[in-house]
Scaffold this active site. Structure first.
Site, PDB file in Angstrom:
ATOM      1  N   HIS A 109     -14.662   0.937  -0.684  1.00 42.94           N
ATOM      2  CA  HIS A 109     -13.536   0.051  -0.352  1.00 42.94           C
ATOM      3  C   HIS A 109     -12.431   0.777   0.414  1.00 42.94           C
ATOM      4  CE1 HIS A 109     -14.673  -2.976  -3.792  1.00 42.94           C
ATOM      5  NE2 HIS A 109     -15.483  -3.035  -2.745  1.00 42.94           N
ATOM      6  N   CYS A 130      -6.884   2.503  12.976  1.00 40.78           N
ATOM      7  CA  CYS A 130      -6.359   1.734  14.105  1.00 40.78           C
ATOM      8  C   CYS A 130      -7.258   0.524  14.341  1.00 40.78           C
ATOM      9  CB  CYS A 130      -6.297   2.593  15.367  1.00 40.78           C
ATOM     10  SG  CYS A 130      -5.756   1.630  16.813  1.00 40.78           S
ATOM     11  N   ASN A 157     -12.723   2.659  -5.900  1.00 37.03           N
ATOM     12  CA  ASN A 157     -11.310   3.025  -5.946  1.00 37.03           C
ATOM     13  C   ASN A 157     -10.858   3.588  -4.607  1.00 37.03           C
ATOM     14  OD1 ASN A 157     -11.501   2.268  -8.565  1.00 37.03           O
ATOM     15  ND2 ASN A 157     -11.572   4.344  -9.396  1.00 37.03           N
ATOM     16  N   VAL A 158      -9.631   3.245  -4.248  1.00 31.87           N
ATOM     17  CA  VAL A 158      -9.088   3.746  -2.982  1.00 31.87           C
ATOM     18  C   VAL A 158      -8.214   4.979  -3.223  1.00 31.87           C
ATOM     19  CG1 VAL A 158      -9.258   1.509  -1.847  1.00 31.87           C
ATOM     20  CG2 VAL A 158      -7.141   2.085  -3.056  1.00 31.87           C
ATOM     21  N   ALA A 198     -12.588   5.522 -20.762  1.00 31.13           N
ATOM     22  CA  ALA A 198     -13.379   6.400 -19.890  1.00 31.13           C
ATOM     23  C   ALA A 198     -13.096   7.883 -20.169  1.00 31.13           C
ATOM     24  CB  ALA A 198     -13.096   6.062 -18.427  1.00 31.13           C
ATOM     25  N   CYS A 231      -0.895   4.418  16.955  1.00 37.51           N
ATOM     26  CA  CYS A 231      -2.160   5.128  16.737  1.00 37.51           C
ATOM     27  C   CYS A 231      -2.091   6.458  17.482  1.00 37.51           C
ATOM     28  CB  CYS A 231      -3.322   4.286  17.262  1.00 37.51           C
ATOM     29  SG  CYS A 231      -4.881   5.196  17.368  1.00 37.51           S
ATOM     30  N   TYR A 289       0.823  -1.222   0.000  1.00 35.68           N
ATOM     31  CA  TYR A 289       0.000   0.000   0.000  1.00 35.68           C
ATOM     32  C   TYR A 289       0.853   1.265   0.000  1.00 35.68           C
ATOM     33  CZ  TYR A 289      -4.013  -2.975   0.239  1.00 35.68           C
ATOM     34  OH  TYR A 289      -4.954  -3.913  -0.094  1.00 35.68           O
ATOM     35  N   CYS A 299      -4.964   6.020  20.582  1.00 38.08           N
ATOM     36  CA  CYS A 299      -4.820   5.112  21.734  1.00 38.08           C
ATOM     37  C   CYS A 299      -3.376   4.632  21.940  1.00 38.08           C
ATOM     38  CB  CYS A 299      -5.757   3.914  21.591  1.00 38.08           C
ATOM     39  SG  CYS A 299      -5.220   2.692  20.364  1.00 38.08           S
TER      40      CYS A 299
HETATM   41  P1  OAD Z   1     -10.854  -4.444 -12.277  1.00 32.53           P
HETATM   42  O1  OAD Z   1      -9.384  -4.374 -12.525  1.00 32.53           O
HETATM   43  O2  OAD Z   1     -11.418  -5.746 -11.845  1.00 32.53           O
HETATM   44  O3  OAD Z   1     -11.627  -3.999 -13.586  1.00 32.53           O
HETATM   45  C1  OAD Z   1     -11.261  -2.839 -14.291  1.00 32.53           C
HETATM   46  C2  OAD Z   1     -12.264  -2.621 -15.405  1.00 32.53           C
HETATM   47  O4  OAD Z   1     -11.954  -1.388 -16.027  1.00 32.53           O
HETATM   48  C3  OAD Z   1     -12.232  -3.703 -16.497  1.00 32.53           C
HETATM   49  O5  OAD Z   1     -13.575  -4.098 -16.766  1.00 32.53           O
HETATM   50  C4  OAD Z   1     -11.623  -2.979 -17.709  1.00 32.53           C
HETATM   51  O6  OAD Z   1     -12.194  -3.402 -18.917  1.00 32.53           O
HETATM   52  C5  OAD Z   1     -12.003  -1.542 -17.431  1.00 32.53           C
HETATM   53  N1  OAD Z   1     -11.073  -0.549 -17.983  1.00 32.53           N
HETATM   54  C6  OAD Z   1      -9.724  -0.603 -18.048  1.00 32.53           C
HETATM   55  N2  OAD Z   1      -9.224   0.504 -18.583  1.00 32.53           N
HETATM   56  C7  OAD Z   1     -10.298   1.303 -18.880  1.00 32.53           C
HETATM   57  C8  OAD Z   1     -10.442   2.596 -19.454  1.00 32.53           C
HETATM   58  N3  OAD Z   1      -9.395   3.310 -19.849  1.00 32.53           N
HETATM   59  N4  OAD Z   1     -11.689   3.098 -19.608  1.00 32.53           N
HETATM   60  C9  OAD Z   1     -12.778   2.371 -19.219  1.00 32.53           C
HETATM   61  N5  OAD Z   1     -12.706   1.151 -18.657  1.00 32.53           N
HETATM   62  C10 OAD Z   1     -11.475   0.614 -18.498  1.00 32.53           C
HETATM   63  O7  OAD Z   1     -11.194  -3.268 -11.241  1.00 32.53           O
HETATM   64  P2  OAD Z   1     -12.499  -3.078 -10.328  1.00 32.53           P
HETATM   65  O8  OAD Z   1     -13.709  -3.580 -11.027  1.00 32.53           O
HETATM   66  O9  OAD Z   1     -12.493  -1.681  -9.872  1.00 32.53           O
HETATM   67  O10 OAD Z   1     -10.926  -4.138  -4.213  1.00 32.53           O
HETATM   68  O11 OAD Z   1     -12.153  -4.033  -9.116  1.00 32.53           O
HETATM   69  C11 OAD Z   1     -13.037  -4.101  -8.024  1.00 32.53           C
HETATM   70  C12 OAD Z   1     -12.285  -4.331  -6.757  1.00 32.53           C
HETATM   71  O12 OAD Z   1     -11.431  -5.465  -6.896  1.00 32.53           O
HETATM   72  C13 OAD Z   1     -11.342  -3.218  -6.371  1.00 32.53           C
HETATM   73  O13 OAD Z   1     -11.982  -2.155  -5.692  1.00 32.53           O
HETATM   74  C14 OAD Z   1     -10.343  -3.894  -5.488  1.00 32.53           C
HETATM   75  C15 OAD Z   1     -10.150  -5.161  -6.287  1.00 32.53           C
HETATM   76  O14 OAD Z   1      -9.745  -6.274  -5.578  1.00 32.53           O
HETATM   77  C16 OAD Z   1     -10.140  -4.139  -3.115  1.00 32.53           C
HETATM   78  O15 OAD Z   1      -8.922  -4.013  -3.169  1.00 32.53           O
HETATM   79  C17 OAD Z   1     -10.877  -4.318  -1.844  1.00 32.53           C
END
Ligand code: OAD
Length: 223
Positions: free
Chosen positions: A104, A112, A87-88, A211, A131, A52, A134
């Site tokens: 997320h 903490c 997104n984080v 996007a 922390c 991270y 605490c």
């Molecule tokens: P993914 O990596 O699973 O999916 C990314 C999506 O973005 C895919 O469907 C791609 O086709 C699309 N993509 C890539 N580039 C793009 C662009 N330029 N324009 C439009 N679309 C594009 O990511 P998430 O779906 O966000 O959680 O993943 C969900 C969660 O899984 C995350 O929040 C994370 C991960 O594990 C945690 O870490 C808790």
């Protein structure tokens, strides 16, 4: 019109932040069980902090792209917009979107595990950090890991269930409960992605492409 928007890693891809499941995505290079679960953190907190810390540094170097900017502009009216992100990173906020719901968690916040206090994360976190509330050495990134419950689910469910339009942008729809939100949306639904997601069939409409191009064009039509 009430618009609920769910964003995923695809919205930040063109800012240089990697996605998870695309070719060369983070989960092709790292074992999510080691870096994104409470069990992995218990086994090796230094490894998880390193992961991270690197992502926090990437995020600090990145800037919002045209998709983040267009979504921020959309929130200035006339529609009532709820922006939910998986997104984080903090790129929606830096683009000017108000009240972003980070289901997320957030890279730029620390948590903490002993007392639930939250504060702004330093750029580099370590297992020895105390922390500020605490004093325990139980600090962790404020990230929702696999097996943990996403934040603000009541507010998210209410916004999606009552919206006129639900839009998912740049998410693979592989992770629940986010991937199931489209089922809650009673009215119109739109998917914006490079290519059809795992839940593409659940959406009424689709727009495929980067996007940074598709989102500004869609926002321009709504104004
Ligand atoms: P993914 O990596 O699973 O999916 C990314 C999506 O973005 C895919 O469907 C791609 O086709 C699309 N993509 C890539 N580039 C793009 C662009 N330029 N324009 C439009 N679309 C594009 O990511 P998430 O779906 O966000 O959680 O993943 C969900 C969660 O899984 C995350 O929040 C994370 C991960 O594990 C945690 O870490 C808790």
């Amino acid at each position: 019109m009430k618009i609920a928007i769910l964003t995923g890693a695809g919205v930040s891809a063109e800012s240089g932040l990697g996605t998870f499941r695309d070719k060369d995505g983070l989960w092709t290079r790292y074992d999510l069980n080691e870096v994104a679960t409470p069990e992995g953190f218990a086994r090796n907190p230094a490894l998880v902090h390193d992961f991270y810390n690197a992502r926090r540094a990437n995020c600090a170097d990145a800037t919002p792209n045209a998709a983040h900017m267009a979504l921020a502009e959309l929130a200035t009216g006339p529609h009532e917009v709820t922006l939910i992100t998986q997104n984080v990173d903090d790129l929606h906020t830096r683009a000017g979107s108000p009240d972003v719901i980070h289901m997320h968690g957030r890279l730029m916040r620390a948590l903490c595990a002993a007392c639930d206090a939250r504060w702004d994360a330093p750029l580099v976190m370590s297992p020895n950090d105390h922390c500020p509330s605490c004093g325990a050495t139980a600090t962790r990134p404020d990230i929702v890991w696999f097996g943990e419950v996403p934040y603000d689910m009541d507010a998210i469910s209410a916004a999606v269930a009552t919206c006129d339009l639900f839009v998912a942008i740049g998410t693979s729809a592989e992770v629940y409960p986010a991937a199931g939100l489209v089922e809650l949306a009673g009215r119109q639904t739109l998917e914006i992605n490079l290519a059809p997601s795992a839940r593409a069939n659940a959406f009424d409409d689709h727009r495929f492409g980067p996007a940074s191009e598709v989102v500004p064009a869609w926002v321009a039509e709504l104004r």
